[in-house]
Structure formats: structure tokens, C-alpha cells
Design a protein around this motif. Structure first.
Motif, PDB file in Angstrom:
ATOM      1  N   TYR A 161       0.819  -1.214   0.000  1.00  0.00           N
ATOM      2  CA  TYR A 161       0.000   0.000   0.000  1.00  0.00           C
ATOM      3  C   TYR A 161       0.854   1.265   0.000  1.00  0.00           C
ATOM      4  N   ARG A 162       2.118   1.191   0.442  1.00  0.00           N
ATOM      5  CA  ARG A 162       3.021   2.337   0.315  1.00  0.00           C
ATOM      6  C   ARG A 162       3.097   2.777  -1.146  1.00  0.00           C
ATOM      7  N   TYR A 163       3.223   1.813  -2.048  1.00  0.00           N
ATOM      8  CA  TYR A 163       3.293   2.125  -3.472  1.00  0.00           C
ATOM      9  C   TYR A 163       1.971   2.700  -3.966  1.00  0.00           C
ATOM     10  N   LEU A 164       0.887   2.111  -3.549  1.00  0.00           N
ATOM     11  CA  LEU A 164      -0.415   2.524  -4.069  1.00  0.00           C
ATOM     12  C   LEU A 164      -0.785   3.940  -3.657  1.00  0.00           C
ATOM     13  N   VAL A 165      -0.635   4.285  -2.375  1.00  0.00           N
ATOM     14  CA  VAL A 165      -1.024   5.635  -1.959  1.00  0.00           C
ATOM     15  C   VAL A 165      -0.047   6.669  -2.504  1.00  0.00           C
ATOM     16  N   SER A 166       1.230   6.283  -2.691  1.00  0.00           N
ATOM     17  CA  SER A 166       2.203   7.221  -3.245  1.00  0.00           C
ATOM     18  C   SER A 166       1.946   7.510  -4.702  1.00  0.00           C
ATOM     19  N   LEU A 167       1.601   6.478  -5.460  1.00  0.00           N
ATOM     20  CA  LEU A 167       1.497   6.616  -6.912  1.00  0.00           C
ATOM     21  C   LEU A 167       0.098   6.985  -7.382  1.00  0.00           C
ATOM     22  N   TYR A 168      -0.937   6.534  -6.667  1.00  0.00           N
ATOM     23  CA  TYR A 168      -2.307   6.698  -7.176  1.00  0.00           C
ATOM     24  C   TYR A 168      -3.224   7.473  -6.234  1.00  0.00           C
ATOM     25  N   GLY A 169      -2.817   7.714  -4.991  1.00  0.00           N
ATOM     26  CA  GLY A 169      -3.662   8.452  -4.063  1.00  0.00           C
ATOM     27  C   GLY A 169      -4.702   7.574  -3.395  1.00  0.00           C
ATOM     28  N   ASP A 170      -5.978   7.893  -3.588  1.00  0.00           N
ATOM     29  CA  ASP A 170      -7.078   7.101  -3.023  1.00  0.00           C
ATOM     30  C   ASP A 170      -7.180   5.780  -3.782  1.00  0.00           C
ATOM     31  N   VAL A 171      -7.107   4.681  -3.063  1.00  0.00           N
ATOM     32  CA  VAL A 171      -7.175   3.352  -3.689  1.00  0.00           C
ATOM     33  C   VAL A 171      -8.023   2.438  -2.811  1.00  0.00           C
ATOM     34  N   PRO A 172      -8.623   1.406  -3.374  1.00  0.00           N
ATOM     35  CA  PRO A 172      -9.444   0.505  -2.552  1.00  0.00           C
ATOM     36  C   PRO A 172      -8.629  -0.189  -1.469  1.00  0.00           C
ATOM     37  N   TRP A 173      -9.124  -0.124  -0.242  1.00  0.00           N
ATOM     38  CA  TRP A 173      -8.542  -0.936   0.821  1.00  0.00           C
ATOM     39  C   TRP A 173      -9.171  -2.325   0.744  1.00  0.00           C
ATOM     40  N   VAL A 174      -8.357  -3.334   0.535  1.00  0.00           N
ATOM     41  CA  VAL A 174      -8.827  -4.708   0.378  1.00  0.00           C
ATOM     42  C   VAL A 174      -8.143  -5.553   1.438  1.00  0.00           C
ATOM     43  N   ASP A 175      -8.916  -6.109   2.346  1.00  0.00           N
ATOM     44  CA  ASP A 175      -8.326  -6.910   3.418  1.00  0.00           C
ATOM     45  C   ASP A 175      -8.972  -8.275   3.565  1.00  0.00           C
ATOM     46  N   LYS A 176      -9.795  -8.660   2.599  1.00  0.00           N
ATOM     47  CA  LYS A 176     -10.465  -9.948   2.646  1.00  0.00           C
ATOM     48  C   LYS A 176     -10.313 -10.659   1.299  1.00  0.00           C
ATOM     49  N   VAL A 177     -10.331 -11.969   1.345  1.00  0.00           N
ATOM     50  CA  VAL A 177     -10.325 -12.775   0.134  1.00  0.00           C
ATOM     51  C   VAL A 177     -11.767 -13.019  -0.282  1.00  0.00           C
ATOM     52  N   SER A 178     -12.088 -12.643  -1.499  1.00  0.00           N
ATOM     53  CA  SER A 178     -13.448 -12.818  -2.019  1.00  0.00           C
ATOM     54  C   SER A 178     -13.508 -14.093  -2.850  1.00  0.00           C
ATOM     55  N   GLU A 179     -14.467 -14.932  -2.553  1.00  0.00           N
ATOM     56  CA  GLU A 179     -14.617 -16.176  -3.313  1.00  0.00           C
ATOM     57  C   GLU A 179     -15.259 -15.936  -4.669  1.00  0.00           C
ATOM     58  N   LEU A 180     -15.917 -14.807  -4.838  1.00  0.00           N
ATOM     59  CA  LEU A 180     -16.570 -14.487  -6.098  1.00  0.00           C
ATOM     60  C   LEU A 180     -15.947 -13.228  -6.680  1.00  0.00           C
ATOM     61  N   PRO A 181     -15.905 -13.114  -8.004  1.00  0.00           N
ATOM     62  CA  PRO A 181     -15.380 -11.884  -8.622  1.00  0.00           C
ATOM     63  C   PRO A 181     -16.198 -10.670  -8.201  1.00  0.00           C
ATOM     64  N   ARG A 182     -15.491  -9.540  -8.031  1.00  0.00           N
ATOM     65  CA  ARG A 182     -16.152  -8.301  -7.655  1.00  0.00           C
ATOM     66  C   ARG A 182     -15.932  -7.243  -8.735  1.00  0.00           C
ATOM     67  N   THR A 183     -16.964  -6.440  -8.947  1.00  0.00           N
ATOM     68  CA  THR A 183     -16.846  -5.320  -9.885  1.00  0.00           C
ATOM     69  C   THR A 183     -17.367  -4.031  -9.250  1.00  0.00           C
ATOM     70  N   ASP A 184     -17.351  -4.001  -7.903  1.00  0.00           N
ATOM     71  CA  ASP A 184     -17.957  -2.869  -7.208  1.00  0.00           C
ATOM     72  C   ASP A 184     -16.985  -2.204  -6.227  1.00  0.00           C
ATOM     73  N   PHE A 185     -15.710  -2.193  -6.542  1.00  0.00           N
ATOM     74  CA  PHE A 185     -14.740  -1.539  -5.672  1.00  0.00           C
ATOM     75  C   PHE A 185     -14.910  -0.023  -5.739  1.00  0.00           C
ATOM     76  N   THR A 186     -14.641   0.633  -4.621  1.00  0.00           N
ATOM     77  CA  THR A 186     -14.623   2.095  -4.576  1.00  0.00           C
ATOM     78  C   THR A 186     -13.268   2.543  -4.032  1.00  0.00           C
ATOM     79  N   ARG A 187     -12.942   3.783  -4.285  1.00  0.00           N
ATOM     80  CA  ARG A 187     -11.652   4.317  -3.860  1.00  0.00           C
ATOM     81  C   ARG A 187     -11.721   4.766  -2.400  1.00  0.00           C
ATOM     82  N   THR A 188     -10.929   4.149  -1.576  1.00  0.00           N
ATOM     83  CA  THR A 188     -10.858   4.505  -0.163  1.00  0.00           C
ATOM     84  C   THR A 188      -9.983   5.744  -0.009  1.00  0.00           C
ATOM     85  N   PRO A 189     -10.407   6.752   0.750  1.00  0.00           N
ATOM     86  CA  PRO A 189      -9.561   7.938   0.939  1.00  0.00           C
ATOM     87  C   PRO A 189      -8.171   7.556   1.445  1.00  0.00           C
ATOM     88  N   LYS A 190      -7.181   8.239   0.929  1.00  0.00           N
ATOM     89  CA  LYS A 190      -5.791   7.894   1.237  1.00  0.00           C
ATOM     90  C   LYS A 190      -5.534   7.865   2.733  1.00  0.00           C
TER      91      LYS A 190
END
Length: 539
Positions: A161-190
Motif C-alpha cells: 500500500y506504500r506504493y499505491l497511496v504514493s502513486l495513485y492516491g485514493d485506492v481501494p482498501w482490500v483486506d479480505k479474500v473474495s470467493e466471487l469476482p467483484r466489480t464494485d470496488f470504490t476508492r478509499t480515501p488515502k
């Protein structure tokens, strides 16, 4: 890499689902073996942790992995377009040029690749963390093993996440493994992501091993976590907490700034600063007491690298073999291509007596070395044309590497790469004091680093953000990922430094360019929720 191919093949073939999925954020494990076949014992989790270390090394692997196959020097994309280096006028790596002239876009190579790399590492960390919920795991040490496993996975998730917040700013925080594909991610504030990073790094600091002498080369200790925790607190504008974290490292009994000769060439001509960048001198067993964490990339060694590992030499070492009167030589750094060259403000910032300014650490004078040439033995006059061509220029020797006997192609850097050393911890401490408007204490921290270099102490009146960034360049040129450093200091500092110090980029950089665009396929695949593009990249 040997470790990538031999040690972790099982893990990498079953769990690198993020890098292989169509959506970089998608964590669908349905097409792979279930992790409960591996993560049932301490040994199984050790395999998983080995995979995390191998995955982290991918940033320095070129051409032969799924993430950075589109160019020779991916990490140099984090140097160009900042305040520190120029690209050569013609013949530079085509994947680097857009990041210097700011024609990068949502489909540019490294824009996509660093996103994939970071979320790939996050996905594999999350897989291990999720597996820890199994109550039937057979641990060798039921008290310590699960804590150490979680601490390592937490560390690598925060590291990604050091790379992600440095390079892209707000990025989705993902801390769980999803058994099904997701297409509904949102950008979490940095700042929310940074708070999660702090939580991960605090757990890692509390539960990783303490004594670096008790772990294998390249393995993490709590001090690496404390170092990045100090950095994360700076992101969060919590300087008092950053000071505590940095001082935890500085006051630990295991580290000191190297100020005496050590290692494989200690009895040869050189100096103690240069010793840190000689092959086989990156780890503690060499006598190096400054390294806090070194990624293992050494050529042709178990758990190390191969011909395609860390091509930083190609970027930082001039393409002198293309200059009349020169031939490839170990002593000149091997086969460089001169893709980037340091700006002269960096060079001019040293005092004469500064050890970092010595002939062993900065290559200024180039003498024709082709015995068949009438120029043999004479000094090259480095004209602006020669310099800008990338053929010959003044540069750091940190990435000089030859070894023709081992590697006739002169391709990679081939030595372990120090990611964290104590000098930077002192500079993070200085940054924290500056953040709380205490330049006197900042000067004290900086002067520890300058004293080691035999440089004149700086006064409180001289210390400001610009001075600190200049000192980081003098100490850490090529080691730090400069874009990430400038990003931490904020938009205004980033834009000001580039406009004042980068001749090539100053006329084309604009507001918003302190961040990279979100990869276009991420936005396209995320059909279930709005995923806005970063400022300045919508057209």
C-alpha cells in the motif's frame, strides 16, 4: 530467480490469483487449489511467507515475470519526472520516456504494472491472513508462530500500500479474500488507507523477531516495521508518533551507521560509504551494521537473482562502450545503457571533504580504456552532447557491477538490494521534527548522517523541507524511490521541486501529475460502482 522457480513454485502456482485475474483487484480463488491444502501447518505457512518475499522481489525482476515485462528498469519510473534525474536525449528506454515528459496515460506500462504488483502482493498477504482463522492448524509453536505469520503478512500488505497511496492516491482498501469476482470496488480515501497501514505495521513491529542476528539474510525484523511505521505516521501528519517509531529503531542495540571499512574489499582502496554498495556487503554477516532490511537479489545464489534481476545498472551506468575509445570493463561498472543521469544540483551539493563525494562514490573522471585506441589512457572531455547522449556522464557508483567471469552479458546489477538502512531512519526522524516545526531537532538528526560523511554540521536556520530533500539525495540517490518521497511531502512540494530542478519536465508537468492515473482496465472492469480517474487524466 531460483527461489521463484524452486522454493515457492507450489505457492505461486496456486495463489497468485490477483496477478492472473482479469481485474487487478479481483480475488477469485475458485480456479485454483484451496489454500487449506497448504496452510494447515507451520511448514505450510512458511511456504506462504517465502512466497511473499519472492513476490516482493518481483519489482526488481525484468522481462521474465508477469508484472514488469515491458521494460528493463521498472523502478526507474519512480525516479524520472521528479527532481533528481534526466533521461538521455535519444535511445532511452521507451517505457521510461512518458514518465519524464509527462505523456503517461492510463494505459502506460508501469502505470498498469505497479498497480498489478501491489495488489498481487496484497492478495497473497490476505490469503495467508484469512487462512489463520482455521482453528485446526498444527503449529510448532502455538504461541509465537501464528503471531509471526500474521506480522509478516501484515508488513507486506502495508508495504504494497506504500506504493499505491504514493502513486495513485485514493485506492481501494482490500483486506479480505473474495470467493466471487467483484466489480464494485470504490476508492478509499488515502488517509483512511494510511490508518490501516499503521495498524498493520504496529502489529508487525510488536510481533516480528527482534534480533536481526537470529533471522536469515533478507528476513524481516520488527525494526523494518518500525521504520515504515515512522513513514506512515508522517503520511498521517502525526509527527510525535513518527518520532517514537524512528527512535525505536535508532535506539535499538543492533544497528549503527557504518563509519569504518568492512566487507570483502576492506583492505583495498575505497571508503566505508562505498563499502555498502559492493557485492556481498549488504547483509550483517559482511560486517554491515547499517542495513535494516535487504532484499536478496544476489546473482546465481539460492533465494537470489538471475540474469534478469535488477537492471538498475543499465539506467545509472553510462553507455560508455558506445563512446570512441572505450570498451566494456568491470572497473567502469559493466554494461550500462545510461538511461538516466543525475542532475548537477545533486553533485554540486557536496562539500569537498564529504565522503559521499569521494572518487569511490561518484565517478567523475573517465579515461579511455581501449588499448587499441590512440586515445588510450587519456581523459575524456565530457561535453554537453556526450552527456546528453547518455554515453558518459558523472554518476553514482552505487550500481557499478561487472563480473565478466560470471556474467558475460553484463546484464543485471546482481547484488542484494538494501531497502532500509539506518541513515534513512535518521532522515525520517528529521522529517518528523520538521513536520512539528522543530528545525533545531531536525538539524540534530541530520547532523548524525552528515557527521558520518565528514560534512559540515547544518544549523537549525538552514534546515527546511528543501534542505532535507537535498540531503536525502546526497545520502540516498538511487536507493530511495524519489517519486514516493516527494509524494509524501505533498503536491506543492512535488510540483515546485520538479519545476525548479528538472530541466526536461518543468515545462510539461501540471497539477495532478504528482499522481499517476488509475489504470484504464481497472476503471473499465469495475462496472458495479463509480471509480473516478485521477485529476488531469480524463482526456
Amino acid at each position: 530467480m531460483k527461489a521463484f522457480k524452486n522454493i515457492t513454485y507450489l505457492l505461486l502456482s496456486t495463489t497468485l490469483f490477483v496477478g492472473c485475474s482479469k481485474d487487478f483487484l479481483e480475488e477469485d480463488t475458485s480456479g485454483f487449489q484451496a489454500p487449506n491444502n497448504t496452510y494447515t501447518t507451520t511448514n505450510g505457512f512458511e511456504t506462504g511467507l517465502t512466497g511473499l518475499y519472492a513476490f516482493a522481489r518481483l519489482e526488481f525482476q525484468t522481462w521474465t515475470n508477469d508484472f514488469f515485462t515491458q521494460g528493463a528498469t521498472p523502478q526507474e519510473a519512480l525516479q524520472v519526472g521528479t527532481d533528481i534525474v534526466a533521461i538521455k536525449g535519444t535511445g532511452t528506454d521507451a517505457t521510461l520516456a512518458p514518465f519524464s515528459n509527462y505523456t503517461l496515460n492510463p494505459t502506460s506500462s508501469y502505470v498498469r504494472n505497479y498497480w498489478k504488483f501491489a495488489y498481487g502482493l496484497i492478495g497473497n498477504s490476505n490469503l495467508i491472513l484469512s487462512a489463520l482463522d482455521n482453528p485446526n492448524i498444527q503449529w510448532k509453536d502455538a504461541d509465537q508462530d501464528p503471531k509471526r505469520v500474521r506480522a509478516t503478512a501484515d508488513f507486506f500488505r502495508a508495504y504494497a500500500y506504500r506504493y499505491l497511496v504514493s502513486l495513485y492516491g485514493d485506492v481501494p482498501w482490500v483486506d479480505k479474500v473474495s470467493e466471487l469476482p467483484r466489480t464494485d470496488f470504490t476508492r478509499t480515501p488515502k488517509q483512511e488507507v494510511v490508518q490501516h497501514m499503521i495498524a498493520d505495521l504496529k502489529y508487525a513491529a510488536e510481533n516480528l523477531p527482534e534480533n536481526p542476528g537470529s533471522v536469515e539474510d533478507g528476513k524481516l525484523t520488527k525494526w523494518a516495521a518500525y521504520h515504515y511505521l515512522a513513514e506512515a505516521y508522517l503520511w498521517a501528519n502525526k509527527p510525535d508518533s513518527a518520532i517514537i517509531a524512528a527512535q525505536a529503531v535508532i535506539n535499538a542495540p543492533y544497528f549503527r551507521l557504518n563509519d569504518q571499512r568492512f566487507g570483502v574489499e576492506k583492505d583495498l582502496a575505497g571508503d566505508y560509504f562505498h563499502d555498502m554498495f559492493i557485492e556481498k556487503n549488504q547483509n550483517r554477516k559482511s560486517g554491515n551494521q547499517e542495513t535494516i532490511w535487504a532484499i536478496q537479489l544476489e546473482y546465481n545464489s539460492q533465494g537470489g537473482g538471475d540474469l534478469y534481476t535488477d537492471w538498475s545498472k543499465r539506467a545509472w551506468v553510462p553507455f560508455y562502450a558506445q563512446q570512441t575509445g572505450f570498451v566494456l570493463a568491470d572497473s567502469l561498472g559493466g554494461r550500462g545503457l545510461g538511461h538516466i543521469r543525475p542532475y548537477e544540483w545533486w553533485l554540486n551539493g557536496y562539500e569537498v571533504q564529504d565522503v559521499r563525494n569521494s572518487k569511490y562514490n561518484i565517478k567523475r573522471n573517465w579515461y579511455h580504456n581501449d588499448a587499441k585506441s590512440p586515445l588510450y589512457g587519456t581523459k575524456l572531455n565530457i561535453t554537453d552532447q556526450i552527456k546528453e547522449s547518455g554515453n558518459v556522464f558523472v554518476t553514482t557508483t552505487k550500481f557499478f557491477y561487472g563480473k565478466t567471469a560470471d556474467n558475460p552479458a553484463f546484464e543485471g546489477n546482481m547484488k542484494d538490494r538494501v531497502k532500509i538502512r539506518l541513515a534513512e531512519t535518521f532522515l525520517l526522524l528529521a522529517e518528523a521534527y520538521l513536520q512539528k516545526n522543530d528545525p533545531g531537532s531536525a538539524a540534530t538528526a541530520i547532523n548524525v548522517v552528515r557527521a558520518r560523511a565528514k560534512a559540515t554540521p547544518v544549523s537549525a536556520a538552514q534546515v527546511n523541507v528543501d534542505y532535507l530533500l537535498d540531503e536525502r539525495a546526497r545520502e540516498l540517490l538511487g536507493e530511495e524511490m524519489r517519486r514516493m518521497t516527494l509524494s509524501r511531502f505533498g503536491r506543492n512540494v512535488f510540483l515546485d521541486r520538479v519545476k525548479r530542478l528538472n530541466i526536461q519536465s518543468k515545462g510539461v508537468i501540471k497539477e495532478g501529475n504528482e499522481l499517476w492515473p488509475i489504470p484504464q482496465e481497472v476503471i473499465d472492469a469495475n462496472s458495479g460502482a463509480e471509480f473516478p480517474q485521477n485529476l488531469g487524466y480524463n482526456n
